[in-house]
Scaffold this motif. Structure first.
Motif, mmCIF file in Angstrom:
data_model
loop_
_atom_site.group_PDB
_atom_site.id
_atom_site.type_symbol
_atom_site.label_atom_id
_atom_site.label_comp_id
_atom_site.label_asym_id
_atom_site.label_seq_id
_atom_site.Cartn_x
_atom_site.Cartn_y
_atom_site.Cartn_z
ATOM 1 N N LEU A 1 -9.893 5.893 -1.244
ATOM 2 C CA LEU A 1 -8.967 5.742 -3.011
ATOM 3 C C LEU A 1 -7.450 4.851 -1.799
ATOM 4 O O LEU A 1 -7.413 5.471 -1.140
ATOM 5 N N LEU A 2 -7.077 3.983 -2.562
ATOM 6 C CA LEU A 2 -6.125 2.891 -1.970
ATOM 7 C C LEU A 2 -5.483 2.758 -2.890
ATOM 8 O O LEU A 2 -5.475 2.263 -3.538
ATOM 9 N N LEU A 3 -3.907 3.086 -3.048
ATOM 10 C CA LEU A 3 -3.255 3.202 -4.606
ATOM 11 C C LEU A 3 -2.133 1.747 -3.986
ATOM 12 O O LEU A 3 -1.592 1.909 -2.855
ATOM 13 N N PHE A 4 -2.511 1.059 -4.671
ATOM 14 C CA PHE A 4 -1.088 -0.494 -3.865
ATOM 15 C C PHE A 4 -0.281 0.237 -5.204
ATOM 16 O O PHE A 4 -0.726 0.781 -6.486
ATOM 17 N N SER A 5 0.990 -0.830 -4.907
ATOM 18 C CA SER A 5 2.340 -0.374 -5.846
ATOM 19 C C SER A 5 1.302 -1.120 -7.220
ATOM 20 O O SER A 5 2.290 -0.804 -8.128
ATOM 21 N N ASP A 6 0.293 -1.548 -7.861
ATOM 22 C CA ASP A 6 0.147 -2.256 -9.197
ATOM 23 C C ASP A 6 -1.029 -2.139 -9.097
ATOM 24 O O ASP A 6 -2.099 -2.334 -10.237
ATOM 25 N N LEU A 7 -2.100 -1.670 -7.879
ATOM 26 C CA LEU A 7 -3.365 -1.683 -8.006
ATOM 27 C C LEU A 7 -3.991 -0.620 -7.753
ATOM 28 O O LEU A 7 -3.805 0.377 -6.793
ATOM 29 N N LEU A 8 -5.371 0.018 -7.981
ATOM 30 C CA LEU A 8 -5.915 1.231 -7.608
ATOM 31 C C LEU A 8 -6.811 0.432 -7.364
ATOM 32 O O LEU A 8 -7.974 0.035 -7.874
ATOM 33 N N LEU A 9 -7.702 1.164 -6.058
ATOM 34 C CA LEU A 9 -9.107 0.312 -5.580
ATOM 35 C C LEU A 9 -9.718 1.945 -5.299
ATOM 36 O O LEU A 9 -9.031 2.224 -3.987
ATOM 37 N N ILE A 10 -11.101 1.927 -5.964
ATOM 38 C CA ILE A 10 -12.318 3.389 -4.935
ATOM 39 C C ILE A 10 -13.453 2.339 -3.822
ATOM 40 O O ILE A 10 -13.818 1.681 -4.442
ATOM 41 N N THR A 11 -13.475 3.013 -3.032
ATOM 42 C CA THR A 11 -14.070 2.510 -2.068
ATOM 43 C C THR A 11 -14.786 3.873 -1.176
ATOM 44 O O THR A 11 -14.889 4.703 -1.403
ATOM 45 N N TRP B 1 -2.261 13.214 -4.749
ATOM 46 C CA TRP B 1 -2.227 11.981 -6.188
ATOM 47 C C TRP B 1 -2.228 12.290 -7.419
ATOM 48 O O TRP B 1 -1.910 11.444 -8.395
ATOM 49 N N LEU B 2 -1.829 13.241 -7.951
ATOM 50 C CA LEU B 2 -1.935 13.900 -9.600
ATOM 51 C C LEU B 2 -0.237 12.906 -9.359
ATOM 52 O O LEU B 2 -0.005 12.937 -10.769
ATOM 53 N N GLY B 3 0.521 12.844 -8.315
ATOM 54 C CA GLY B 3 1.958 13.094 -8.662
ATOM 55 C C GLY B 3 2.073 11.140 -9.259
ATOM 56 O O GLY B 3 2.577 10.950 -9.813
ATOM 57 N N ALA B 4 0.783 10.340 -8.547
ATOM 58 C CA ALA B 4 0.512 8.710 -8.496
ATOM 59 C C ALA B 4 0.509 8.438 -10.026
ATOM 60 O O ALA B 4 0.421 7.255 -10.180
ATOM 61 N N PHE B 5 0.220 9.461 -10.577
ATOM 62 C CA PHE B 5 -0.891 8.669 -11.503
ATOM 63 C C PHE B 5 0.169 10.104 -12.931
ATOM 64 O O PHE B 5 0.441 10.745 -12.679
ATOM 65 N N PRO B 6 0.087 9.139 -14.247
ATOM 66 C CA PRO B 6 0.739 9.995 -15.675
ATOM 67 C C PRO B 6 -0.366 11.512 -15.880
ATOM 68 O O PRO B 6 -1.878 10.624 -15.262
ATOM 69 N N THR B 7 -0.184 11.601 -15.875
ATOM 70 C CA THR B 7 -1.086 12.998 -16.798
ATOM 71 C C THR B 7 -1.214 12.657 -18.231
ATOM 72 O O THR B 7 -0.532 12.743 -19.250
ATOM 73 N N PRO B 8 -2.151 12.973 -18.928
ATOM 74 C CA PRO B 8 -3.130 12.579 -20.225
ATOM 75 C C PRO B 8 -1.621 13.681 -21.026
ATOM 76 O O PRO B 8 -2.276 14.581 -20.198
ATOM 77 N N GLY B 9 -1.776 13.303 -22.215
ATOM 78 C CA GLY B 9 -1.420 14.004 -23.289
ATOM 79 C C GLY B 9 -1.559 13.281 -24.168
ATOM 80 O O GLY B 9 -1.574 12.849 -24.884
ATOM 81 N N LEU C 1 0.622 -1.534 0.167
ATOM 82 C CA LEU C 1 0.070 0.181 0.145
ATOM 83 C C LEU C 1 1.019 1.120 0.243
ATOM 84 O O LEU C 1 1.924 1.585 0.597
ATOM 85 N N GLU C 2 0.898 2.146 -0.960
ATOM 86 C CA GLU C 2 1.823 3.344 -1.136
ATOM 87 C C GLU C 2 0.710 4.122 -0.760
ATOM 88 O O GLU C 2 1.517 5.206 -0.307
ATOM 89 N N LEU C 3 -0.394 4.897 -1.237
ATOM 90 C CA LEU C 3 -1.136 5.964 -0.871
ATOM 91 C C LEU C 3 -2.643 5.589 -0.730
ATOM 92 O O LEU C 3 -3.069 4.603 -1.024
ATOM 93 N N GLN C 4 -3.077 6.292 0.249
ATOM 94 C CA GLN C 4 -4.508 6.170 1.039
ATOM 95 C C GLN C 4 -5.056 7.160 1.489
ATOM 96 O O GLN C 4 -4.117 8.181 2.278
ATOM 97 N N GLY C 5 -6.277 7.438 0.941
ATOM 98 C CA GLY C 5 -6.736 9.429 1.043
ATOM 99 C C GLY C 5 -8.564 9.006 1.398
ATOM 100 O O GLY C 5 -8.474 8.197 0.723
ATOM 101 N N GLU C 6 -8.856 9.705 1.871
ATOM 102 C CA GLU C 6 -10.489 10.481 1.884
ATOM 103 C C GLU C 6 -10.225 11.610 0.697
ATOM 104 O O GLU C 6 -9.901 12.497 0.515
ATOM 105 N N LEU C 7 -11.095 11.413 -0.549
ATOM 106 C CA LEU C 7 -11.739 12.496 -1.618
ATOM 107 C C LEU C 7 -13.001 12.827 -1.502
ATOM 108 O O LEU C 7 -13.618 11.722 -1.112
ATOM 109 N N THR C 8 -13.715 13.240 -2.367
ATOM 110 C CA THR C 8 -15.098 13.754 -2.547
ATOM 111 C C THR C 8 -15.609 13.661 -4.408
ATOM 112 O O THR C 8 -14.531 14.248 -4.382
#
Length: 389
Positions: free
Chosen positions: A247-257, A318-326, A218-225
């Protein structure tokens, strides 16, 4: 130098005496065993008897070298031979250390017979009133102490000598054992965290997936709206609906709960991490907002969510954890040809012109290319109905 070499021998002898005290007084105590289940007994003492056996053979080899000559020429070659072989038992012991500590705490809190018998054993004069955990920590303390002794020996060796080479090899091998021990401790904690998290997750309308894996962390966990529109309305044209998410961000997976009562988390969606993109939505008057895109969710479909963060720094995480569309590096006129896609109308293609992509890595790569294609061509140019094979 002789004093430093002798310290390796004398400290190992002292360590072995303590291990034997641990074994004879606690591990082999029938009265203590009678208060425990076989599983608790095994978890509490792990493979400490194997550790003792390794120490006995190691000390025997050291003493053989000492008896061979009053003047000890070298011992580091003996240390190296054991460090690259039998000392792996320390890694196995440390791997169980977290469960060992948890079992001990639980037994002291819930098992009255165990705690009473343990206090009786600890009060014996030979134990010098030391608690059981101090004995259980001996193996890792010893391997760490051995590294310090080797560092001291290395500082005293002659430059370019065989003793220096042996000391360097021994120090390197023992250091690797310690690194593996530290990695195992971290890995076991990560696995334990995943197990506890799995117990909180609820897969109701979403296909369940096994979450516990040695390679996952588990690399990142946080509450969002989540910002959405009410039934029958349009986003920004009516009063928005706000839904709390976790949101639960793992090394290979993202879970939206979605948080539920009793610390439960209901899984709404998930995707492989490489198929997730995030892009900030400019809105200087409102809270930090970004769009989260799953190029292929658990159903194999693209989904998009508008999320609000509690602060700008939280959004940036969160933006730094994923690539930005380009945009793609090719123009819209040549995008199909340059990206290796067939140019034509949607529909069937001759079998000899296409091949099915079966590998997960290639499939995710094509999905990302497809998303970049749609963004580069733009909404006015239309889009293929489905990504190419």
């Amino acid at each position: 130098m002789q004093e430093s070499l002798f310290e390796v021998v004398t400290s190992e002898a002292s360590y072995l005496r303590s291990l034997r005290l641990l074994t004879d007084t606690f591990v082999l105590s029938q009265a203590l065993r009678d208060t425990l289940t076989p599983r608790d007994h095994h978890t509490l003492f792990s493979n400490v008897q194997r550790v003792q056996g390794v120490s006995e053979r190691f000390l025997g080899n050291l003493l053989s070298r000492v008896r061979a000559s009053p003047h000890i020429r070298d011992l580091c070659d003996v240390v190296h031979a054991h460090a690259v072989g039998p000392f792996s038992v320390y890694v196995d012991y440390v791997r169980n250390q977290q469960y060992q500590e948890e079992t001990y705490s639980r037994l002291m809190d819930t098992n009255v017979r165990f705690s009473a018998e343990l206090r009786r054993l600890q009060s014996l004069p030979k134990c010098q009133r030391l608690p059981l955990p101090s004995f259980l920590l001996l193996p890792f303390q010893r391997i760490t102490r051995l590294r310090m002794l080797l560092q001291n020996i290395l500082r005293q060796t002659e430059e370019g000598s065989s003793r220096q080479e042996n000391a360097q090899k021994a120090l390197g091998a023992v250091s690797k054992i310690i690194e593996r021990c530290s990695a195992e401790v971290g890995r076991m904690k990560q696995t334990e965290e995943l197990i506890r998290l799995t117990q909180r997750l609820r897969f109701h309308k979403v296909k369940a997936l096994p979450l516990v894996s040695w390679s996952r962390r588990l690399e990142l966990q946080g509450e969002l709206t989540e910002l959405g529109c009410r039934r029958g309305g349009m986003l920004f044209a009516s009063r928005p609906r706000f839904t709390p998410l976790c949101l639960l961000l793992f090394s290979d997976l993202l879970l939206i709960t979605q948080p539920k009562s009793g610390q439960r988390l209901q899984v709404l969606d998930y995707a492989h991490r490489s198929l997730v993109q995030a892009q900030q939505v400019p809105d200087p008057s409102g809270p930090p907002t970004f769009r989260l895109s799953l190029l292929s969710n658990h159903q194999g479909r693209p989904t998009h969510r508008l999320l609000q963060a509690s602060s700008l720094s939280d959004m940036q995480r969160w933006l730094g954890a994923f690539p930005t569309p380009g945009p793609l590096p090719c123009s819209a006129d040549t995008i199909y040809e340059d990206c290796g896609w067939l140019k034509g109308l949607p529909g069937a293609f001759p079998a000899q012109l296409v091949c099915e992509v079966t590998g997960e890595h290639e499939r995710r790569k094509h999905l990302r290319q497809h998303q970049r294609l749609l963004e580069a061509v733009g909404p006015s140019s239309g889009s293929p109905d489905a990504p190419p094979p």
